[in-house]
Design a protein around this motif. Sequence first.
Motif, PDB file in Angstrom:
ATOM      1  N   ALA A  19      -6.288 -11.175 -19.218  1.00 19.02           N
ATOM      2  CA  ALA A  19      -6.016  -9.751 -19.692  1.00 19.02           C
ATOM      3  C   ALA A  19      -6.176  -9.020 -18.161  1.00 19.02           C
ATOM      4  CB  ALA A  19      -5.150  -9.479 -20.238  1.00 19.02           C
ATOM      5  N   TYR A  20      -7.612  -8.922 -18.404  1.00 19.31           N
ATOM      6  CA  TYR A  20      -8.720  -7.880 -17.266  1.00 19.31           C
ATOM      7  C   TYR A  20      -8.639  -8.003 -15.980  1.00 19.31           C
ATOM      8  CZ  TYR A  20     -12.489  -4.898 -15.983  1.00 19.31           C
ATOM      9  OH  TYR A  20     -13.139  -4.357 -15.543  1.00 19.31           O
ATOM     10  N   VAL A  21      -8.863  -9.835 -15.803  1.00 19.57           N
ATOM     11  CA  VAL A  21      -9.031  -9.849 -14.596  1.00 19.57           C
ATOM     12  C   VAL A  21      -7.640 -10.003 -13.820  1.00 19.57           C
ATOM     13  CG1 VAL A  21      -9.151 -12.466 -12.788  1.00 19.57           C
ATOM     14  CG2 VAL A  21     -11.071 -11.779 -14.855  1.00 19.57           C
ATOM     15  N   LEU A  22      -6.141 -10.411 -14.456  1.00 18.79           N
ATOM     16  CA  LEU A  22      -4.894 -10.465 -13.972  1.00 18.79           C
ATOM     17  C   LEU A  22      -4.914  -9.336 -13.291  1.00 18.79           C
ATOM     18  CD1 LEU A  22      -3.621 -12.693 -16.371  1.00 18.79           C
ATOM     19  CD2 LEU A  22      -3.594 -13.198 -14.056  1.00 18.79           C
ATOM     20  N   MET A  23      -4.878  -8.051 -14.355  1.00 24.62           N
ATOM     21  CA  MET A  23      -4.059  -6.856 -14.265  1.00 24.62           C
ATOM     22  C   MET A  23      -5.335  -6.689 -13.155  1.00 24.62           C
ATOM     23  SD  MET A  23      -4.778  -5.271 -17.765  1.00 24.62           S
ATOM     24  CE  MET A  23      -6.299  -4.835 -18.771  1.00 24.62           C
ATOM     25  N   ASN A  24      -6.294  -6.260 -12.458  1.00 23.05           N
ATOM     26  CA  ASN A  24      -7.054  -6.007 -11.088  1.00 23.05           C
ATOM     27  C   ASN A  24      -6.745  -6.617 -10.712  1.00 23.05           C
ATOM     28  OD1 ASN A  24      -9.154  -3.735 -12.677  1.00 23.05           O
ATOM     29  ND2 ASN A  24      -9.934  -4.912 -13.700  1.00 23.05           N
ATOM     30  N   VAL A  25      -6.857  -8.335 -10.535  1.00 22.14           N
ATOM     31  CA  VAL A  25      -6.265  -8.841  -9.270  1.00 22.14           C
ATOM     32  C   VAL A  25      -5.141  -7.891  -8.250  1.00 22.14           C
ATOM     33  CG1 VAL A  25      -5.134 -10.818  -8.287  1.00 22.14           C
ATOM     34  CG2 VAL A  25      -7.664 -10.841  -9.438  1.00 22.14           C
ATOM     35  N   GLY A  26      -4.358  -7.852 -10.063  1.00 23.04           N
ATOM     36  CA  GLY A  26      -2.991  -7.374  -9.388  1.00 23.04           C
ATOM     37  C   GLY A  26      -3.511  -6.117  -8.527  1.00 23.04           C
ATOM     38  N   ALA A  27      -3.699  -4.739  -9.588  1.00 25.11           N
ATOM     39  CA  ALA A  27      -3.991  -3.783  -8.564  1.00 25.11           C
ATOM     40  C   ALA A  27      -4.769  -3.479  -6.679  1.00 25.11           C
ATOM     41  CB  ALA A  27      -4.494  -2.616  -9.810  1.00 25.11           C
ATOM     42  N   PHE A  28      -5.698  -4.767  -7.247  1.00 20.89           N
ATOM     43  CA  PHE A  28      -6.672  -4.657  -5.981  1.00 20.89           C
ATOM     44  C   PHE A  28      -5.979  -5.218  -5.224  1.00 20.89           C
ATOM     45  CE2 PHE A  28     -10.506  -3.349  -9.215  1.00 20.89           C
ATOM     46  CZ  PHE A  28     -10.872  -2.196  -8.368  1.00 20.89           C
ATOM     47  N   GLY A  29      -5.447  -6.028  -5.523  1.00 20.33           N
ATOM     48  CA  GLY A  29      -4.376  -7.004  -4.308  1.00 20.33           C
ATOM     49  C   GLY A  29      -3.605  -5.378  -3.923  1.00 20.33           C
ATOM     50  N   VAL A  30      -2.499  -4.777  -4.565  1.00 20.68           N
ATOM     51  CA  VAL A  30      -1.798  -4.747  -4.021  1.00 20.68           C
ATOM     52  C   VAL A  30      -2.153  -3.573  -2.762  1.00 20.68           C
ATOM     53  CG1 VAL A  30       0.362  -2.271  -4.341  1.00 20.68           C
ATOM     54  CG2 VAL A  30       0.027  -4.542  -5.461  1.00 20.68           C
ATOM     55  N   ALA A  31      -3.098  -3.116  -3.475  1.00 18.40           N
ATOM     56  CA  ALA A  31      -3.962  -1.849  -2.814  1.00 18.40           C
ATOM     57  C   ALA A  31      -4.483  -2.758  -1.078  1.00 18.40           C
ATOM     58  CB  ALA A  31      -5.520  -1.470  -3.484  1.00 18.40           C
ATOM     59  N   ALA A  32      -5.512  -3.999  -1.343  1.00 18.53           N
ATOM     60  CA  ALA A  32      -5.364  -5.064  -0.084  1.00 18.53           C
ATOM     61  C   ALA A  32      -4.178  -5.096   0.631  1.00 18.53           C
ATOM     62  CB  ALA A  32      -5.837  -6.117  -0.371  1.00 18.53           C
ATOM     63  N   ALA A  33      -3.186  -5.067   0.892  1.00 19.74           N
ATOM     64  CA  ALA A  33      -1.652  -5.437   0.799  1.00 19.74           C
ATOM     65  C   ALA A  33      -1.349  -4.126   2.287  1.00 19.74           C
ATOM     66  CB  ALA A  33      -0.391  -5.862  -0.048  1.00 19.74           C
ATOM     67  N   LEU A  34      -1.411  -3.073   1.119  1.00 22.40           N
ATOM     68  CA  LEU A  34      -1.327  -1.706   1.860  1.00 22.40           C
ATOM     69  C   LEU A  34      -2.132  -1.389   2.712  1.00 22.40           C
ATOM     70  CD1 LEU A  34      -0.270   0.314  -0.713  1.00 22.40           C
ATOM     71  CD2 LEU A  34       1.422  -0.401   0.841  1.00 22.40           C
ATOM     72  N   GLY A  35      -3.325  -1.833   3.273  1.00 19.44           N
ATOM     73  CA  GLY A  35      -4.231  -1.127   4.419  1.00 19.44           C
ATOM     74  C   GLY A  35      -4.958   0.058   3.522  1.00 19.44           C
ATOM     75  N   PRO A  36      -5.503   0.593   5.051  1.00 19.69           N
ATOM     76  CA  PRO A  36      -6.797   1.813   4.891  1.00 19.69           C
ATOM     77  C   PRO A  36      -5.994   2.587   3.753  1.00 19.69           C
ATOM     78  CG  PRO A  36      -6.644   0.775   7.552  1.00 19.69           C
ATOM     79  CD  PRO A  36      -5.622  -0.298   5.895  1.00 19.69           C
ATOM     80  N   ALA A  37      -4.757   3.438   4.638  1.00 20.44           N
ATOM     81  CA  ALA A  37      -3.933   3.876   3.047  1.00 20.44           C
ATOM     82  C   ALA A  37      -4.118   3.800   2.412  1.00 20.44           C
ATOM     83  CB  ALA A  37      -2.852   4.103   3.956  1.00 20.44           C
ATOM     84  N   GLY A  38      -3.727   2.848   2.344  1.00 17.41           N
ATOM     85  CA  GLY A  38      -3.348   2.120   0.578  1.00 17.41           C
ATOM     86  C   GLY A  38      -4.964   2.068   0.027  1.00 17.41           C
ATOM     87  N   GLU A  39      -5.653   2.091   0.766  1.00 19.25           N
ATOM     88  CA  GLU A  39      -6.930   1.778  -0.365  1.00 19.25           C
ATOM     89  C   GLU A  39      -7.569   3.144  -0.326  1.00 19.25           C
ATOM     90  OE1 GLU A  39      -8.974  -1.225   2.256  1.00 19.25           O
ATOM     91  OE2 GLU A  39      -8.233  -3.043   1.302  1.00 19.25           O
ATOM     92  N   GLY A  40      -7.222   4.100   0.423  1.00 17.86           N
ATOM     93  CA  GLY A  40      -7.539   5.458   0.194  1.00 17.86           C
ATOM     94  C   GLY A  40      -6.994   6.172  -0.992  1.00 17.86           C
ATOM     95  N   GLU A  41      -6.663   7.736  -0.405  1.00 17.41           N
ATOM     96  CA  GLU A  41      -5.454   8.728  -0.990  1.00 17.41           C
ATOM     97  C   GLU A  41      -4.845   8.210  -2.149  1.00 17.41           C
ATOM     98  OE1 GLU A  41      -7.372  11.897  -0.910  1.00 17.41           O
ATOM     99  OE2 GLU A  41      -8.796  11.231   0.591  1.00 17.41           O
ATOM    100  N   ILE A  42      -4.962   8.673  -3.289  1.00 19.98           N
ATOM    101  CA  ILE A  42      -3.198   8.099  -3.854  1.00 19.98           C
ATOM    102  C   ILE A  42      -2.389   8.654  -3.378  1.00 19.98           C
ATOM    103  CG2 ILE A  42      -2.382   8.475  -6.811  1.00 19.98           C
ATOM    104  CD1 ILE A  42      -5.107   8.249  -7.569  1.00 19.98           C
ATOM    105  N   GLU A  43      -2.696   9.946  -2.402  1.00 17.56           N
ATOM    106  CA  GLU A  43      -1.237  10.988  -2.050  1.00 17.56           C
ATOM    107  C   GLU A  43      -0.208   9.681  -1.056  1.00 17.56           C
ATOM    108  OE1 GLU A  43      -4.342  13.469  -1.810  1.00 17.56           O
ATOM    109  OE2 GLU A  43      -2.810  13.861  -3.663  1.00 17.56           O
TER     110      GLU A  43
END
Lengths: 518, 497
Positions: B350-374
Amino acid sequence: MVVPDSLLLTLITFVPIVGLLVILCIPSRAAAAIRWTSAGFTGIVFVLTCLMLGRYFALGGPSSGGMFYFVVKADWISTYHIQYYMGADGLSVSLIFLTGLLSFLACFAAFGIQKGVKGFHAMYQLLVCGMMGVFCAKDLFLFYVFWELMLLPMYFLIGVWGGPRREYAAIKFFIYTLVGSVLMLLAMLALYFQYRHTGRPFDIDFLIEQQPFRTALGIQQLLFWAFFICFAIKIPMFPFHTWLPDAHVEAPTAISVILAGVLLKMGGYGIFRINLPMFMDTTTGTTLGVSTLYIIAVFGLINIIYGAFCAMAQTDFKKLVAYSSVSHMGYVLLGIAAMNRAAVNGAVFQMFNHGLSSAMLFLLVGVIYDRAHHREIARFGGLGAHMPRYFALAIIGFFSSLGLPGLNGFISEVMVFLGAFTADERILPYARVITLMASVGVVLTAGYILWCMQRVYLGELKPEYKAFPDANAIEIFTLAPLAVLCIVLGIFPNLALRVFDGTMVSLIHQLYPVASGF
Amino acid sequence: MTVSWPTIEWTWAPLVLLALTAVGIVMADLFMRAPRPALWMQLGLLGLLAAGTAVVLKIPDGVSAFNQAVRYDGLGRLGVLVILAGGCLIVLISHRPVRRDELPAAEYFALLLLVVLGLATLSISFELMAIFLSVEMVSVGVYILAGLRRGDTRGSEAAMKYFVLAAFSAGFLVLGFAFLYGGAEGSTLLGRIALAVHRPSTPFTVGCVLAGFALALTGFAFKLTLVPFHLYAADVFDGAPTPVAAVLAALSKAAGLIALIHLLSPLRIVSNETMQSALTQDFTGLLWIFAALSIVVGNAVALVQRRIKRMLAYSTIAHSGYLLIGVLVFLDNTVRMAEVETAILVYLIAYVLMNVGAFGVAAALGPAGEGEIEHYAGLARRSPALALAMTVALLSLTGIPATAGFVGKLTLFARAVEAGHIALVVLAVLGSAVSAYYYLRIVVYMYMRESSTETVGADTDAAPLELGHKIGLILSTAATVLFGVFPQTLLFLLKIL
């Protein structure tokens, strides 16, 4: 009928999921189609709940003494002995009916929502599924899953479609409820390890039979309070009530209706379904040397009085209604604590009545808010004469909430008071003193409701409200059935009391042999 | 004339396959005129899948190799599969960051495979040298990967920090191993150390074993980012390329935990009379403190983070605390070994799946999505699918029913209650309730705030998401929901694989 009994509860719970899927398939720009589909599916659910009520009577439910009908049982997660186990007795049937009715009507109240219509109604269907599931579940784990399932759509419905402080209100609601469910989960784990070897550790029937931890009362008391606090947060009981004014005020009208009309009832329902029958020794005994029921009664008393005072002090119309819920749910706690036929029936009836009247009040506030775009009581005045149809419905709603004789609220409050006054002193010490003090609440309720009505509906009509149209067809359609029920149940309370009386009597009979032991 | 085919040593096969793929990618890159990130990604994926297939088909439970230094026990063998599967997902979500940041693709995927190889070896090592070498292999790989974005100050900081602390913790680890070597009277096999624990010959060996375990535990505490050895995590996660952070967050934790369990397995109580039980009690106390501190500090500090990857870093610290409860249950002999292992594996998956999900979305969004939560404000409008994937991952991290995260927490905490760690479980579930605040805050931003003009402009990557990235996110999201609604499928998978 065409629907087999064993399928009925499953349909009631999962038809909204079908609705959710259908809504997701409709393109977002067809807002009207989405609204009507949503209304259609809640309509189907409502019809099904009516059908269930009819079947319940046809099967002789009222005279069966708390039997469960429409039972369905199957394995779900067999490794952990978790079942898909549903069933309904008088208590569930009445609340399922209430949920069906309110979710159908509230859906129309949501027709005014313009932003993200698809998302709103998809979430709404999920919410209906969660609420129905909670009232149907007979497996503790299933109960927990539905309990949590309902939390998510509610969080989004408040957070996305709410008022200016919606984010704060949504997250506060979420965290309060989550803390409660975490406590419930811990208690469930304890039960699981105690009864894992029997293969039915989450079966509510079985747990009630077993009376967990009878020989280790300390642990039983811990479990009792873990469950109780979880439910008390939902009721909401003082001091866990602070999420309620925020959530109710920020939520859109339809969601306020569901919150007040159904969600609060889940707390009371949980206490009746789990706390009282499963931990009888603690219920009728003591916690830390104090009678458990006495503690509940005192908190009920605080709810009644404190809630009423808070309501009186509000300047925001919707907040006043929200605090009146705190006060009214206090009667439920008092009725539970008195633990005799009149009081317990009164408590359940009060839940039902509050479901009707508070739903009406929120709808009434919504009608005005849609026109005035503010809710400050002091800025209103004279709306009664200007909007006669609306005013007629408002009078019924407010007077039902006030407890005027002839309307439903009166009956349940009187039953709670009568029951509490005559409660067995061995079970509830100082019952009479508490009842007398609580009766002050009636006066306070009359105070804040009459004063509010006077400021909003009577007096001189202010010029800026001259252009207000009277209640439109949809508004009347949502309010009128509730008003009719308020009157009918005020005159023929037995219509409702018959449904759950048998269940309540059997609960008390289970508890009394335990109670007379000391 | 008969040809004698060389028999294949299947226990080596998955490891060799990974190494060969990695080397093959680097070699093949020499002959390419233009960078071919997609090709290297597909090759890497192929290598991982082949290794996984070899484990599933050819390596039965309990096989050992290299003179007992490696053993595919129940936990380790399934752990390897979890790491390989997680590796696949991370390779999938790497394509976009590699292309966008113009990272050297061949080196990136080769190093990623070598790190996965190190992690896989780590989770089946039953010998001190093997454990140490695997740890070093991972550290060196991650050190390069973290700093792969040349010229990026955060990246360089991350690489430097990780390098210094990895070296520092390796010092602890190797010193502890030296003591254990002494305690076991000249053997580095965990089996021999177990003998020394159960039948210590002299007070000297007792001292050695005690010091050895304490130092090794400290070394692992760095790897698992346990409080108070967690301070590098947020900076490294924030600075490293996002998929690398995902490797550190998900896979490295999983392998580290399994290795820690193997290392501490000599301490699992067999009877209550030997001096071993006294030793175990000391370590139970120590682990208890680590777990409690990680849960409290991780959740508390995550509340105030403003950058998404820093928040996720503190969230993994809290999750390390939850996982450590699993180690505590393992050391206790009240719960059957197989049940503890299942619980830990379910949680890890479960832990691997959900972390890949969260980091994967951040990676998809690019530099801004990897930065501030705003930046996540109004994401639900801009890209509903990514917002949904993120929501599922975050709900799963919170532990809401109908997600894999809930099933993981439930099974793990249930075992902990059974073993009597009530106080810790209460702390953990209250921690989860608190965590709802910081996880849901992102949901609030995505669904309840309107996107401002700058955030819209920051979605620089207007190109549609790569197919691989999509598949990775869909797989992790779907599995999170599937295992949450039907936990039986997960248990079934664990049984047949």
